[in-house]
Design a protein around this motif. Sequence first.
Motif, PDB file in Angstrom:
ATOM      1  N   THR A 283       0.836  -1.205   0.000  1.00 25.64           N
ATOM      2  CA  THR A 283       0.000   0.000   0.000  1.00 25.64           C
ATOM      3  C   THR A 283       0.867   1.249   0.000  1.00 25.64           C
ATOM      4  N   ALA A 284       1.918   1.257   0.802  1.00 24.64           N
ATOM      5  CA  ALA A 284       2.806   2.419   0.858  1.00 24.64           C
ATOM      6  C   ALA A 284       3.490   2.635  -0.495  1.00 24.64           C
ATOM      7  N   LYS A 285       3.898   1.546  -1.119  1.00 25.02           N
ATOM      8  CA  LYS A 285       4.559   1.645  -2.435  1.00 25.02           C
ATOM      9  C   LYS A 285       3.588   2.212  -3.468  1.00 25.02           C
ATOM     10  N   ARG A 286       2.353   1.723  -3.476  1.00 24.61           N
ATOM     11  CA  ARG A 286       1.345   2.219  -4.428  1.00 24.61           C
ATOM     12  C   ARG A 286       1.000   3.684  -4.147  1.00 24.61           C
ATOM     13  N   ARG A 287       0.927   4.045  -2.858  1.00 26.54           N
ATOM     14  CA  ARG A 287       0.637   5.434  -2.490  1.00 26.54           C
ATOM     15  C   ARG A 287       1.733   6.365  -3.005  1.00 26.54           C
ATOM     16  N   ALA A 288       2.984   5.915  -2.834  1.00 28.45           N
ATOM     17  CA  ALA A 288       4.108   6.723  -3.313  1.00 28.45           C
ATOM     18  C   ALA A 288       4.051   6.877  -4.832  1.00 28.45           C
ATOM     19  N   LYS A 289       3.676   5.802  -5.532  1.00 24.91           N
ATOM     20  CA  LYS A 289       3.588   5.852  -6.989  1.00 24.91           C
ATOM     21  C   LYS A 289       2.482   6.812  -7.427  1.00 24.91           C
ATOM     22  N   ARG A 290       1.317   6.744  -6.753  1.00 28.02           N
ATOM     23  CA  ARG A 290       0.219   7.659  -7.082  1.00 28.02           C
ATOM     24  C   ARG A 290       0.629   9.117  -6.840  1.00 28.02           C
ATOM     25  N   GLN A 291       1.317   9.352  -5.730  1.00 25.56           N
ATOM     26  CA  GLN A 291       1.751  10.718  -5.413  1.00 25.56           C
ATOM     27  C   GLN A 291       2.742  11.222  -6.457  1.00 25.56           C
ATOM     28  N   LYS A 292       3.629  10.336  -6.895  1.00 24.05           N
ATOM     29  CA  LYS A 292       4.638  10.702  -7.899  1.00 24.05           C
ATOM     30  C   LYS A 292       3.943  11.072  -9.219  1.00 24.05           C
ATOM     31  N   MET A 293       2.955  10.268  -9.607  1.00 26.33           N
ATOM     32  CA  MET A 293       2.213  10.561 -10.841  1.00 26.33           C
ATOM     33  C   MET A 293       1.453  11.881 -10.701  1.00 26.33           C
ATOM     34  N   LYS A 294       0.875  12.113  -9.557  1.00 22.68           N
ATOM     35  CA  LYS A 294       0.123  13.345  -9.309  1.00 22.68           C
ATOM     36  C   LYS A 294       1.060  14.554  -9.402  1.00 22.68           C
ATOM     37  N   ASP A 295       2.253  14.426  -8.799  1.00 22.55           N
ATOM     38  CA  ASP A 295       3.223  15.525  -8.857  1.00 22.55           C
ATOM     39  C   ASP A 295       3.667  15.794 -10.287  1.00 22.55           C
ATOM     40  N   LYS A 296       3.853  14.711 -11.068  1.00 23.02           N
ATOM     41  CA  LYS A 296       4.245  14.877 -12.480  1.00 23.02           C
ATOM     42  C   LYS A 296       3.166  15.610 -13.259  1.00 23.02           C
ATOM     43  N   ARG A 297       1.907  15.232 -13.057  1.00 24.49           N
ATOM     44  CA  ARG A 297       0.800  15.896 -13.753  1.00 24.49           C
ATOM     45  C   ARG A 297       0.715  17.365 -13.360  1.00 24.49           C
ATOM     46  N   LYS A 298       0.918  17.614 -12.060  1.00 24.84           N
ATOM     47  CA  LYS A 298       0.870  19.010 -11.577  1.00 24.84           C
ATOM     48  C   LYS A 298       1.990  19.825 -12.188  1.00 24.84           C
ATOM     49  N   ALA A 299       3.198  19.242 -12.256  1.00 19.96           N
ATOM     50  CA  ALA A 299       4.358  19.941 -12.834  1.00 19.96           C
ATOM     51  C   ALA A 299       4.127  20.187 -14.318  1.00 19.96           C
ATOM     52  N   LYS A 300       3.582  19.195 -14.999  1.00 15.59           N
ATOM     53  CA  LYS A 300       3.327  19.315 -16.447  1.00 15.59           C
ATOM     54  C   LYS A 300       2.261  20.372 -16.704  1.00 15.59           C
ATOM     55  N   LYS A 301       1.209  20.403 -15.882  1.00 16.49           N
ATOM     56  CA  LYS A 301       0.142  21.374 -16.024  1.00 16.49           C
ATOM     57  C   LYS A 301       0.671  22.782 -15.727  1.00 16.49           C
ATOM     58  N   GLY A 302       1.524  22.888 -14.692  1.00 20.11           N
ATOM     59  CA  GLY A 302       2.099  24.192 -14.329  1.00 20.11           C
ATOM     60  C   GLY A 302       3.049  24.691 -15.420  1.00 20.11           C
ATOM     61  N   ALA A 303       3.816  23.801 -16.025  1.00 17.58           N
ATOM     62  CA  ALA A 303       4.748  24.202 -17.097  1.00 17.58           C
ATOM     63  C   ALA A 303       3.969  24.583 -18.355  1.00 17.58           C
ATOM     64  N   GLY A 304       2.889  23.881 -18.638  1.00 22.49           N
ATOM     65  CA  GLY A 304       2.061  24.188 -19.828  1.00 22.49           C
ATOM     66  C   GLY A 304       1.357  25.528 -19.675  1.00 22.49           C
ATOM     67  N   ALA A 305       0.932  25.853 -18.446  1.00 19.02           N
ATOM     68  CA  ALA A 305       0.216  27.126 -18.226  1.00 19.02           C
ATOM     69  C   ALA A 305       1.199  28.293 -18.310  1.00 19.02           C
ATOM     70  N   GLY A 306       2.428  28.096 -17.849  1.00 14.94           N
ATOM     71  CA  GLY A 306       3.415  29.162 -17.871  1.00 14.94           C
ATOM     72  C   GLY A 306       3.895  29.455 -19.294  1.00 14.94           C
ATOM     73  N   ALA A 307       3.932  28.474 -20.187  1.00 14.26           N
ATOM     74  CA  ALA A 307       4.391  28.654 -21.563  1.00 14.26           C
ATOM     75  C   ALA A 307       3.320  29.296 -22.401  1.00 14.26           C
ATOM     76  N   GLY A 308       2.063  29.046 -22.120  1.00 12.19           N
ATOM     77  CA  GLY A 308       0.947  29.486 -22.976  1.00 12.19           C
ATOM     78  C   GLY A 308       0.495  30.806 -22.654  1.00 12.19           C
TER      79      GLY A 308
END
Length: 145
Positions: free
Chosen positions: A120-145
């Motif tokens: 469960t801890a491993k899966r939670r860490a993976k979900r958090q990592k994916m969430k952070d990646k999406r947030k970073a990608k969304k933040g980088a896309g908003a700053g460029a546009g």
Amino acid sequence: AGEARAFGAATSERASMELAVVETEEQRQQRHDAYLKRVEEAERLEEKLNAITDNVPTKVCNEAGSTAGAGSGSFHQYREQKRRDQIRQAAMERELEEEQAQAAFARKRDALQAAEESKTAKRRAKRQKMKDKRKAKKGAGAGAG
């Protein structure tokens, strides 16, 4: 209402003065004598109980004598005593097996629970990592546009 309070205050002063009355020497002596009498009575009762306990014989049923097994009449008592002992030993063995089974179950349950928590801890860490990646990608896309 003010007078009632004043009257109540005077009454409580009188009550506190009455409570301050010191016990006389005679009253203290009477109390002490009564205490000593109760202690002596308790000691007498204890001695009486010990005498009764010492003098009352302990009943032993079906005690095997020095000629046990010599006569055919003793066999039935022996067989019954042996059967009772076998039942007692079987019950003790069952209890031991149950305790061992409970301990094994608890160990297995704890091991499975620990493994499940690590997954469960491993899966939670993976979900958090994916969430952070999406947030970073969304933040980088908003700053460029």
